[in-house]
Design a protein around this motif. Sequence first.
Motif, mmCIF file in Angstrom:
data_model
loop_
_atom_site.group_PDB
_atom_site.id
_atom_site.type_symbol
_atom_site.label_atom_id
_atom_site.label_comp_id
_atom_site.label_asym_id
_atom_site.label_seq_id
_atom_site.Cartn_x
_atom_site.Cartn_y
_atom_site.Cartn_z
ATOM 1 N N LYS A 163 9.833 -3.112 11.713
ATOM 2 C CA LYS A 163 11.352 -3.158 11.454
ATOM 3 C C LYS A 163 11.919 -3.273 13.019
ATOM 4 O O LYS A 163 12.908 -4.057 12.977
ATOM 5 C CB LYS A 163 11.769 -1.753 10.958
ATOM 6 N N LYS A 164 11.351 -2.520 13.825
ATOM 7 C CA LYS A 164 12.111 -2.676 15.080
ATOM 8 C C LYS A 164 11.556 -3.947 15.808
ATOM 9 O O LYS A 164 12.554 -4.451 16.412
ATOM 10 C CB LYS A 164 11.224 -1.518 16.283
ATOM 11 N N ASN A 165 10.697 -4.482 15.481
ATOM 12 C CA ASN A 165 10.396 -5.642 16.166
ATOM 13 C C ASN A 165 11.261 -6.841 15.437
ATOM 14 O O ASN A 165 11.591 -8.032 16.008
ATOM 15 C CB ASN A 165 8.737 -6.273 15.754
ATOM 16 N N ARG A 166 11.500 -6.849 13.993
ATOM 17 C CA ARG A 166 12.080 -7.661 13.398
ATOM 18 C C ARG A 166 13.792 -7.516 13.712
ATOM 19 O O ARG A 166 14.311 -8.474 14.173
ATOM 20 C CB ARG A 166 12.327 -7.177 12.026
ATOM 21 N N LYS B 211 4.394 4.521 7.013
ATOM 22 C CA LYS B 211 5.873 4.527 7.467
ATOM 23 C C LYS B 211 5.948 4.408 8.946
ATOM 24 O O LYS B 211 7.009 3.785 9.097
ATOM 25 C CB LYS B 211 6.521 5.849 6.888
ATOM 26 N N GLN B 212 5.176 5.005 9.870
ATOM 27 C CA GLN B 212 5.364 4.698 11.184
ATOM 28 C C GLN B 212 5.014 3.298 11.555
ATOM 29 O O GLN B 212 5.808 2.767 12.256
ATOM 30 C CB GLN B 212 4.347 5.667 11.851
ATOM 31 N N GLU B 213 3.977 2.555 10.993
ATOM 32 C CA GLU B 213 3.730 1.332 11.206
ATOM 33 C C GLU B 213 4.835 0.334 10.772
ATOM 34 O O GLU B 213 5.515 -0.559 11.513
ATOM 35 C CB GLU B 213 2.590 0.856 10.538
ATOM 36 N N LEU B 214 5.441 0.556 9.664
ATOM 37 C CA LEU B 214 6.540 -0.017 9.076
ATOM 38 C C LEU B 214 7.661 0.091 10.031
ATOM 39 O O LEU B 214 8.745 -0.856 10.064
ATOM 40 C CB LEU B 214 6.696 0.106 7.619
ATOM 41 N N ALA C 271 12.175 0.599 -1.677
ATOM 42 C CA ALA C 271 11.993 1.613 -0.573
ATOM 43 C C ALA C 271 11.077 0.946 0.524
ATOM 44 O O ALA C 271 11.212 0.732 1.669
ATOM 45 C CB ALA C 271 11.706 2.988 -0.803
ATOM 46 N N SER C 272 9.840 0.540 0.099
ATOM 47 C CA SER C 272 8.660 0.141 1.010
ATOM 48 C C SER C 272 9.100 -1.016 1.702
ATOM 49 O O SER C 272 8.760 -1.496 3.032
ATOM 50 C CB SER C 272 7.503 -0.044 0.229
ATOM 51 N N PHE C 273 9.918 -2.278 0.967
ATOM 52 C CA PHE C 273 10.289 -3.429 1.492
ATOM 53 C C PHE C 273 11.673 -3.466 2.222
ATOM 54 O O PHE C 273 12.018 -4.348 2.367
ATOM 55 C CB PHE C 273 10.291 -4.527 0.344
ATOM 56 N N GLN C 274 11.904 -2.287 2.711
ATOM 57 C CA GLN C 274 13.400 -2.072 3.428
ATOM 58 C C GLN C 274 13.382 -3.096 4.682
ATOM 59 O O GLN C 274 14.266 -3.864 4.858
ATOM 60 C CB GLN C 274 13.788 -0.663 3.874
ATOM 61 N N GLU D 62 0.876 -1.199 -0.070
ATOM 62 C CA GLU D 62 -0.186 -0.055 0.090
ATOM 63 C C GLU D 62 0.905 1.167 0.176
ATOM 64 O O GLU D 62 0.608 2.113 -0.691
ATOM 65 C CB GLU D 62 -0.725 -0.073 1.155
ATOM 66 N N LEU D 63 2.026 1.085 0.844
ATOM 67 C CA LEU D 63 2.964 2.462 0.689
ATOM 68 C C LEU D 63 3.507 2.607 -0.697
ATOM 69 O O LEU D 63 3.496 3.778 -0.958
ATOM 70 C CB LEU D 63 4.040 2.115 1.923
ATOM 71 N N ALA D 64 3.865 1.502 -1.229
ATOM 72 C CA ALA D 64 4.452 1.838 -2.533
ATOM 73 C C ALA D 64 3.581 2.317 -3.597
ATOM 74 O O ALA D 64 3.758 3.090 -4.454
ATOM 75 C CB ALA D 64 5.022 0.079 -3.022
ATOM 76 N N GLN D 65 2.199 1.716 -3.459
ATOM 77 C CA GLN D 65 1.101 2.129 -4.248
ATOM 78 C C GLN D 65 0.847 3.653 -4.248
ATOM 79 O O GLN D 65 0.747 4.347 -5.109
ATOM 80 C CB GLN D 65 -0.079 1.409 -4.341
ATOM 81 N N LEU D 66 0.638 4.131 -2.934
ATOM 82 C CA LEU D 66 0.336 5.526 -2.789
ATOM 83 C C LEU D 66 1.475 6.252 -3.039
ATOM 84 O O LEU D 66 1.438 7.532 -3.502
ATOM 85 C CB LEU D 66 0.046 5.438 -1.048
ATOM 86 N N GLN D 67 2.863 6.037 -2.747
ATOM 87 C CA GLN D 67 3.946 6.869 -3.348
ATOM 88 C C GLN D 67 4.126 6.803 -4.525
ATOM 89 O O GLN D 67 4.468 7.897 -5.160
ATOM 90 C CB GLN D 67 5.458 6.155 -2.751
ATOM 91 N N TYR D 68 3.578 6.083 -5.515
ATOM 92 C CA TYR D 68 3.593 6.248 -7.047
ATOM 93 C C TYR D 68 2.495 6.944 -7.323
ATOM 94 O O TYR D 68 2.525 7.852 -8.207
ATOM 95 C CB TYR D 68 3.352 4.660 -7.520
#
Length: 395
Positions: A164-167, A157-160, A244-247, A107-113
Motif C-alpha cells: 500500500k505504501k509503495n502504491r 498484513k504487514q507485507e500488504l 478487506a484483503s484487496f484494500q 492467501e490473507l482472505a483464505q486464512l481469515q476465512y
Amino acid sequence: MVGQDEISLEELKRLADTAGVKVLKKLMQRRFVINPAFYIGKGKLKELKHLVFENGANLVIFDNELTPAQFRNLENFLETRVVDRTQLILDIFAQHAHTRESKLQVELAQLQYLLPRLTGKGEELSRLGGGIGTRGPGETKLEIDRRRIEKRIYKLKQELKNVKKNRQIQRKSRKDPVVALVGYTNAGKSTLLNTLTNANTEVADKLFATLDSTLRRLTLPFGKQIIISDTVGFIKKLPHQLVASFQATLEEIKEADILLHVVDSSEPELENHIKVVNAVLKELGVFHKEKIMVLNKIDRLEKGQLLDLGIKYPRAVPVSALSGKCIDNLMGKICEIMLNEMTTVHLKIPYHEAGWINTIHHQGLVLKEKYVNDSIIIKATIPTELANRLKKYTY
C-alpha cells in the motif's frame, strides 16, 4: 418468471465452471428457517445424499456461507467434501492470482476465512486433499495450528501495508487524472480498457479474469493525458474477506477522479448487478464520486431493447467495447467532465518559481509558452483547483 434463487443458483454454476468443476446436478430448497445443524431440511438432505451417490459426485457446493458445525455435519452425512459460495470464490481468486500482490491478498482472505473454522477440525484437516477450498495456502498450511495461522495473517498484513505504501508513492508521482473502471465481473471492463488504450490486457469470457490493477495512459481528443485503471470485478455475496484483503488494489478506485461503471447491457439481471456494484462502492466510500454509466455489449441487443435502456438510463453511454461502436461518445463524455473541472489561464511565472511549469505540463494542457527576460509567460488549460493556487501569477 425466474426467481432470484434460481438466478443465484445459475450464477453459482458459472462460478463452478470458472473454477473447473463439472456440475452434475442442481438442487434447491426454499426455507423460512435455516436448519442450524445441516442448513437444509432432513428430507432435502436425504435427497441430496441420493443424488451424490447416484451421480458419483465428490463435491457438494452450497450457495450460502455455512457454519463450521454445518460443514462437519454435512460432510459426515454426505460422505463427501462440502464447500460454500465463499470458498468457491476464494478458490477462483487463488487460481487467477498471478502477481505477488494478488497472491498475498488471496492467501490473507483464505486464512481469515479458515481461522474461525479451525475449531473441531482436527481429523478433517488431516484428510483434506487438493481442489476447491484448498488452493492458495495449500495442504500443509491448512494443517498448522491456530497460532501459526495468526502469525501468518499478521505477516501478510504487514507485507500488504508495504504494498500500500509503495502504491501511494507511485500515485504521488502521477500527475494525470485517473479514470477507474468498475463493474460486475465479466461486464467487459478489460475489453473496454483495451479498446480505449490499445492495451493487451487479458480478456476472457469468465468470472474474475482480472484481479490485478492494470493502468494504461490515454490521450483525450483535446490533448489532455489521463490514466485508465482496471481492477477486480464485483459479484453478489462478494466475500467480505476479499474486500478487506484487496484494500490496497481497491485504493485505485478511491483515488480516481472519475468512475466508469461498466454494465453488461445484455444481462437479464442488469438491475441487480447495478445494485450490487453500487453497494460495494458505498462500502468503499466512493459512491459520491463523478460516475459515468457505460452500457456495454450493445451489439447483443435488439433496437427496441436499446431504446428501452436509453429511456431507463438516460445519462448512460451505450457502447460495444468489442467492436468499438460508440466509443467516441464515451470519449466525448469523459472530455466534457474533464473540461468542466478545468479552466484556461494566462500566467506570468518568475524563473525562480519555474517548478510550477512542470506541474502545469503534467496536470493541464499548455496552449502557449514564451520565455522572456525575467519570467515565463504561459497560456494553459489546467484543473480549477490548480488555477486557484496560481492566481497570484495571473497575467
